[in-house]
Design a protein around this motif. Structure first.
Motif, PDB file in Angstrom:
ATOM      1  N   GLN A 234      -5.643   4.223   2.453  1.00  0.00           N
ATOM      2  CA  GLN A 234      -4.646   4.129   3.764  1.00  0.00           C
ATOM      3  C   GLN A 234      -5.381   3.574   4.749  1.00  0.00           C
ATOM      4  O   GLN A 234      -4.972   2.452   5.488  1.00  0.00           O
TER       5      GLN A 234
ATOM      6  N   ARG B 253      -6.326  -0.189   4.640  1.00  0.00           N
ATOM      7  CA  ARG B 253      -5.122  -0.929   4.872  1.00  0.00           C
ATOM      8  C   ARG B 253      -4.925  -1.129   6.626  1.00  0.00           C
ATOM      9  O   ARG B 253      -4.621  -2.227   6.906  1.00  0.00           O
TER      10      ARG B 253
ATOM     11  N   GLU C 208      -5.245  -4.540   8.795  1.00  0.00           N
ATOM     12  CA  GLU C 208      -3.969  -4.790   9.481  1.00  0.00           C
ATOM     13  C   GLU C 208      -4.105  -4.860  11.129  1.00  0.00           C
ATOM     14  O   GLU C 208      -3.524  -4.979  11.856  1.00  0.00           O
TER      15      GLU C 208
END
Length: 343
Positions: free
Chosen positions: A297, A300, A304
């Motif tokens: 997580q 990611r 981003e």
């Protein structure tokens, strides 16, 4: 891979500190570079993490982990490169996350080593993708359980853990108020990290400023400081508030209880009447089995651009003692790491 040193420099615990550590509590020695036996790898330290918990390991009072023995190598998380391997699971040149401590070289039988691949900046494995990020993620989400619209307050908001706690809370839709020391850190927390507010705990009217920033009270307080900051937070806690407790840096150098009235009864009464949950945790002991979930997580979010992290880089292993002393005084700005060698 060429080796830049012909010896293994080690920083040892010279004596147990009384109060704040001093340079005399550490000792630099040089040893021969060890050679791996069958089933071992030789690791060369590239990056060393400095963290507040190290102060506790310098003392011999009971804690959740054994103290560093006198004359022992100071403990610490590292990013290391495999120099030579007699272990089937590791090859020369690979990068690993290890607990090699404050030294240039260490031997390992592979236990507890995590291979690092695809990291543009390997020191991130000691920061946002390592222990500080893991602490922020599990402490806030599993213990704090923030809900959209709630107010989350975090102390040491510009530090390695606090900066990530606040950013994760924003991703959950919370109002986030940070606490930090000094105008520069507070401005960074608001402008760069996107907190709704950041209060300078050095301000004379700090408790009043904190109350103004939390008009709806405090639903989650991520505790890593203690001391006067917690005194200001306590009356603002809402019924049903949650307090993940990962550190008490204000108390780490204390040699006795503070002067003044005993506040324990006030704390216990607040916890009872407001049904507050305050839970301490030791990240790898309690959540080690969930590291993969966190890593996926957080990676990611990083890719981003939803999470930012800042590093405070100190150059040279010999600078580690002074840097740790400064860390305990709040002199670092971001995650404190020591660059020990080039890959």
């Amino acid at each position: 891979m060429t080796q830049s040193t012909h010896h293994n420099r080690q920083i040892l615990l010279n004596r147990r500190p009384v109060g704040a550590p001093t340079l005399e509590d550490f000792r630099l020695e040089q040893q021969a570079i060890p050679q791996p036996a069958e089933g071992q790898v030789l690791l060369r330290t590239l990056w060393l993490s400095l963290d507040p918990y190290m102060r506790g390991r310098m003392s011999d009072r009971p804690s959740y982990a054994a103290p560093v023995p006198l004359g022992g190598v100071m403990v610490g998380g590292t990013v290391a490169q495999v120099v030579s391997s007699r272990h089937p699971g590791f090859a020369a040149g690979e990068l690993v996350l290890s607990m090699s401590g404050w030294q240039d070289y260490a031997l390992s039988d592979g236990t507890g080593l995590n291979k690092l691949t695809g990291l543009a900046q390997p020191s991130q494995a000691l920061n946002v993708l390592g222990m500080p990020g893991f602490t922020a993620y599990m402490g806030l989400l599993d213990i704090g359980q923030p809900k959209a619209g709630e107010t989350v307050v975090v102390a040491a908001a510009s530090g390695a853990v606090g900066s990530l706690v606040g950013q994760i809370a924003k991703l959950q839709g919370c109002r986030v108020v940070g606490i930090a020391g000094g105008e520069t850190k507070c401005r960074y927390v608001e402008e760069e990290l996107g907190f709704d507010a950041c209060i300078d705990h050095r301000a004379a009217d700090f408790p009043a400023q904190l109350a103004m920033a939390c008009p709806a009270g405090i639903d989650v307080y991520f505790e890593n400081v203690g001391g006067a900051v917690f005194d200001a937070v306590m009356p603002l806690l809402n019924t049903g508030a949650r307090i993940p407790l990962c550190g008490l840096i204000a108390n780490y150098n204390a040699t006795k209880l503070p002067d003044g009235p005993d506040r324990l009864g006030v704390l216990a009464g607040t916890l009872l009447t407001k049904r507050i949950r305050m839970q301490g945790f030791i990240i790898f002991d309690d959540y080690g089995h969930r590291y993969g979930e966190f890593f996926a997580q957080m990676s990611r979010w990083l890719q981003e651009g939803k999470i930012k992290s800042r590093e405070d880089v100190v150059d040279g292993l010999e600078q580690a003692p002074q840097a740790l002393i400064g860390l305990l005084e709040g002199k670092n700005f971001g995650k404190l790491v020591v660059k020990v060698a080039e890959a």
